[in-house]
Design a protein around this motif. Structure first.
Motif, mmCIF file in Angstrom:
data_model
loop_
_atom_site.group_PDB
_atom_site.id
_atom_site.type_symbol
_atom_site.label_atom_id
_atom_site.label_comp_id
_atom_site.label_asym_id
_atom_site.label_seq_id
_atom_site.Cartn_x
_atom_site.Cartn_y
_atom_site.Cartn_z
ATOM 1 N N THR A 282 29.316 -2.065 -25.645
ATOM 2 C CA THR A 282 28.678 -2.165 -24.331
ATOM 3 C C THR A 282 27.224 -2.588 -24.492
ATOM 4 N N VAL A 283 26.887 -3.726 -23.920
ATOM 5 C CA VAL A 283 25.502 -4.212 -23.926
ATOM 6 C C VAL A 283 25.034 -4.280 -22.475
ATOM 7 N N TYR A 284 24.068 -3.477 -22.147
ATOM 8 C CA TYR A 284 23.580 -3.413 -20.771
ATOM 9 C C TYR A 284 22.656 -4.592 -20.476
ATOM 10 N N GLN A 285 22.501 -4.901 -19.215
ATOM 11 C CA GLN A 285 21.582 -5.941 -18.785
ATOM 12 C C GLN A 285 20.717 -5.425 -17.641
ATOM 13 N N PHE A 286 19.450 -5.839 -17.691
ATOM 14 C CA PHE A 286 18.524 -5.473 -16.631
ATOM 15 C C PHE A 286 18.501 -6.559 -15.565
ATOM 16 N N GLY A 287 18.301 -6.139 -14.336
ATOM 17 C CA GLY A 287 18.125 -7.078 -13.243
ATOM 18 C C GLY A 287 16.921 -6.692 -12.405
ATOM 19 N N ILE A 288 16.745 -7.385 -11.305
ATOM 20 C CA ILE A 288 15.596 -7.124 -10.443
ATOM 21 C C ILE A 288 15.655 -5.711 -9.872
ATOM 22 N N ALA A 289 16.847 -5.236 -9.534
ATOM 23 C CA ALA A 289 16.976 -3.894 -8.951
ATOM 24 C C ALA A 289 16.501 -2.822 -9.932
ATOM 25 N N GLU A 290 16.894 -2.952 -11.204
ATOM 26 C CA GLU A 290 16.467 -1.984 -12.215
ATOM 27 C C GLU A 290 14.956 -2.047 -12.428
ATOM 28 N N ALA A 291 14.417 -3.260 -12.421
ATOM 29 C CA ALA A 291 12.967 -3.409 -12.607
ATOM 30 C C ALA A 291 12.204 -2.769 -11.456
ATOM 31 N N ARG A 292 12.707 -2.952 -10.219
ATOM 32 C CA ARG A 292 12.038 -2.349 -9.059
ATOM 33 C C ARG A 292 12.094 -0.827 -9.116
ATOM 34 N N ALA A 293 13.235 -0.295 -9.545
ATOM 35 C CA ALA A 293 13.365 1.164 -9.641
ATOM 36 C C ALA A 293 12.398 1.731 -10.680
ATOM 37 N N LEU A 294 12.277 1.052 -11.819
ATOM 38 C CA LEU A 294 11.334 1.506 -12.858
ATOM 39 C C LEU A 294 9.890 1.309 -12.413
ATOM 40 N N GLU A 295 9.643 0.248 -11.654
ATOM 41 C CA GLU A 295 8.298 0.004 -11.139
ATOM 42 C C GLU A 295 7.857 1.158 -10.237
ATOM 43 N N GLU A 296 8.768 1.616 -9.394
ATOM 44 C CA GLU A 296 8.454 2.747 -8.509
ATOM 45 C C GLU A 296 8.202 4.017 -9.320
ATOM 46 N N ARG A 297 8.949 4.197 -10.413
ATOM 47 C CA ARG A 297 8.809 5.403 -11.241
ATOM 48 C C ARG A 297 7.497 5.400 -12.047
ATOM 49 N N THR A 298 6.998 4.241 -12.441
ATOM 50 C CA THR A 298 5.858 4.171 -13.375
ATOM 51 C C THR A 298 4.586 3.592 -12.773
ATOM 52 N N SER A 299 4.564 3.330 -11.465
ATOM 53 C CA SER A 299 3.413 2.643 -10.859
ATOM 54 C C SER A 299 2.110 3.431 -10.982
ATOM 55 N N GLN A 300 2.193 4.761 -11.117
ATOM 56 C CA GLN A 300 0.964 5.553 -11.234
ATOM 57 C C GLN A 300 0.247 5.307 -12.557
ATOM 58 N N TRP A 301 0.955 4.795 -13.568
ATOM 59 C CA TRP A 301 0.338 4.571 -14.879
ATOM 60 C C TRP A 301 0.055 3.101 -15.161
ATOM 61 N N GLY A 302 0.774 2.201 -14.491
ATOM 62 C CA GLY A 302 0.546 0.799 -14.819
ATOM 63 C C GLY A 302 1.485 -0.125 -14.072
ATOM 64 N N TYR A 303 1.861 -1.227 -14.729
ATOM 65 C CA TYR A 303 2.604 -2.300 -14.074
ATOM 66 C C TYR A 303 3.931 -2.550 -14.792
ATOM 67 N N THR A 304 4.890 -3.074 -14.026
ATOM 68 C CA THR A 304 6.214 -3.385 -14.553
ATOM 69 C C THR A 304 6.510 -4.856 -14.316
ATOM 70 N N GLU A 305 7.083 -5.488 -15.324
ATOM 71 C CA GLU A 305 7.422 -6.905 -15.192
ATOM 72 C C GLU A 305 8.789 -7.151 -15.836
ATOM 73 N N LEU A 306 9.568 -8.012 -15.224
ATOM 74 C CA LEU A 306 10.865 -8.434 -15.737
ATOM 75 C C LEU A 306 10.717 -9.857 -16.246
ATOM 76 N N LEU A 307 10.996 -10.081 -17.525
ATOM 77 C CA LEU A 307 10.737 -11.376 -18.143
ATOM 78 C C LEU A 307 12.001 -11.940 -18.787
ATOM 79 N N ALA A 308 12.174 -13.242 -18.631
ATOM 80 C CA ALA A 308 13.230 -13.966 -19.339
ATOM 81 C C ALA A 308 12.672 -15.337 -19.715
ATOM 82 N N ASN A 309 13.096 -15.851 -20.854
ATOM 83 C CA ASN A 309 12.535 -17.104 -21.355
ATOM 84 C C ASN A 309 13.637 -18.101 -21.686
#
Length: 403
Positions: A82-109
């Motif tokens: 099982t290999v998990y994948q992140f999407g925009i929804a997961e990034a937004r959820a983590l952004e809400e959880r960690t916004s008091q300490w800093g910033y969250t970004e979802l990157l793909a190249n």
């Protein structure tokens, strides 16, 4: 308390009566404390400068979360079921959880062949959310795409300056034009002045997922506002992974540069301990000087001690008096040493900055003040014990007869 205040008063009177003798006797502790203050201040300054250098040369405030694709079993890399994948929804959820300490970004190249004004170049494409300006800390000509641009898969792009310069010597004139790759046109809305990113074109994450074929899986990247906030941010992210995935954080790789900061802190701690031990020799010599002052004081005040004991003073009263005097003399020596140390270290900082371009600054912390105060009390009590014991054990009759 009255006894302590009285003893301190007597100690100050003795210092005033024999200032030169007391100064020379406590010169060792003055030098020792001055050296100790300098070492601690320079150590704190080195740590602060080191942190600043690490922050400017590495992504020490960054943290990357990557889904694991393999497990290591018996030192053999085995593909995961099982290999998990992140999407925009997961990034937004983590952004809400960690916004008091800093910033969250979802990157793909990815990389593609792009065309602008009939000129084609191979470029790197980076898909992002809207937080890159906080990560890059670089100036932007024009603007960056917004949260709504991300959600609506807007066909907009921001070029890095190195890429823009390959198409035009005047990068500002590119804003408003369009580049094309994979038969889709993207309006250039800004130029990011960040040399470290190379030749890149940033596009909204949802646009990347919808229009770029064979796109790579994205990773989630975090940046804390302060280095000190990174451990808390990491803990919050790992807790979120444990709550939202069956295998928890064990299914992901968490990478930070915290180790470099810890190595720096440990190196500075070793420096402080080694140099502190060396300067401790001077403090030891200063303590012997204080003992000498008090032994002389006992000899000069033998008759006074005898009278006090004959009129009801107990042994502990005499001991308290001389230990209080010892601590008082030690604190006075430490205060002088503190002043000398602070003056010396700031003078040394000026010399260092004349020969380097680090912008080095000494740092005087509350811990340094506490260490010096503790040293003063311990030295006073340790080296005042024998003179106090000697004074307390004088018999009233022999003490009164003493000439």
């Amino acid at each position: 308390m009255q006894q302590i205040i009285k003893s301190v008063s007597i100690a100050l009177q003795n210092i005033k009566a024999n200032p030169l003798h007391t100064f020379l006797s406590t010169l060792g502790i003055i030098i020792g404390v001055a050296s100790l203050v300098a070492i601690l201040a320079l150590g704190d300054g080195l740590e602060q400068t080191g942190r600043e250098q690490i922050e400017t040369t590495t992504s020490v405030q960054m943290m990357t979360i990557t889904p694991k694709t393999v497990d290591i079993v018996n030192d053999v890399r085995v593909p995961r079921d099982t290999v998990y994948q992140f999407g925009i929804a997961e990034a937004r959820a983590l952004e809400e959880r960690t916004s008091q300490w800093g910033y969250t970004e979802l990157l793909a190249n990815s990389s593609r062949l792009a065309t602008l004004n009939d000129s084609s170049l191979a470029i790197y494409i980076q898909a992002t959310l809207e937080n890159v300006p906080h990560f890059a800390e670089a100036e932007i000509e024009g603007s960056y795409f917004s949260k709504s641009d991300v959600e609506n898969a807007a066909k907009k792009t921001v070029l890095t300056k190195p890429l823009a310069e390959k198409w035009s010597s005047n990068v500002k004139e590119l804003i408003g034009q369009s580049i094309t790759f994979e038969n889709e046109s993207y309006e250039i809305i800004g130029i990011l002045n960040d040399e470290s990113r190379g030749a890149q074109a940033m596009i909204p994450m949802r646009s990347y997922q919808e229009y770029v074929k064979g796109s790579n899986s994205p990773n989630i990247v975090f940046k804390s506002r302060r280095v000190e906030d990174l451990p808390e941010m990491r803990s919050a992210v790992e807790n979120w992974l444990d709550q939202n995935y069956e295998e928890g954080k064990e299914a992901f790789s968490v990478f930070t540069y915290e180790g470099r900061v810890q190595q720096l802190s440990q190196g500075i701690l070793v420096f402080k301990l080694v140099m502190g031990a060396i300067t401790g020799i001077s403090v030891l010599v200063g303590g012997i000087g204080i003992m000498n002052v008090l032994l002389i004081s006992v000899t000069e005040r033998t008759k006074e001690i005898g009278i006090r004991k004959a009129t009801g003073a107990r042994k502990k009263d005499i001991v308290m008096q001389f230990i209080s005097e010892s601590v008082t003399i030690s604190i006075v020596g430490c205060i002088i040493g503190w002043i000398v140390g602070v003056a010396g270290v700031f003078g040394l900082v000026e010399i260092i900055n004349r020969f380097t371009d680090l912008g080095f600054q000494a740092a005087l912390s509350v811990d340094t003040v506490g260490v010096v105060l503790i040293v003063a009390i311990i030295v006073g009590m340790v080296f005042g014990t024998y003179p106090a014991w000697k004074a307390a054990n004088l018999t009233p009759v022999d003490a009164i007869r003493h000439e």
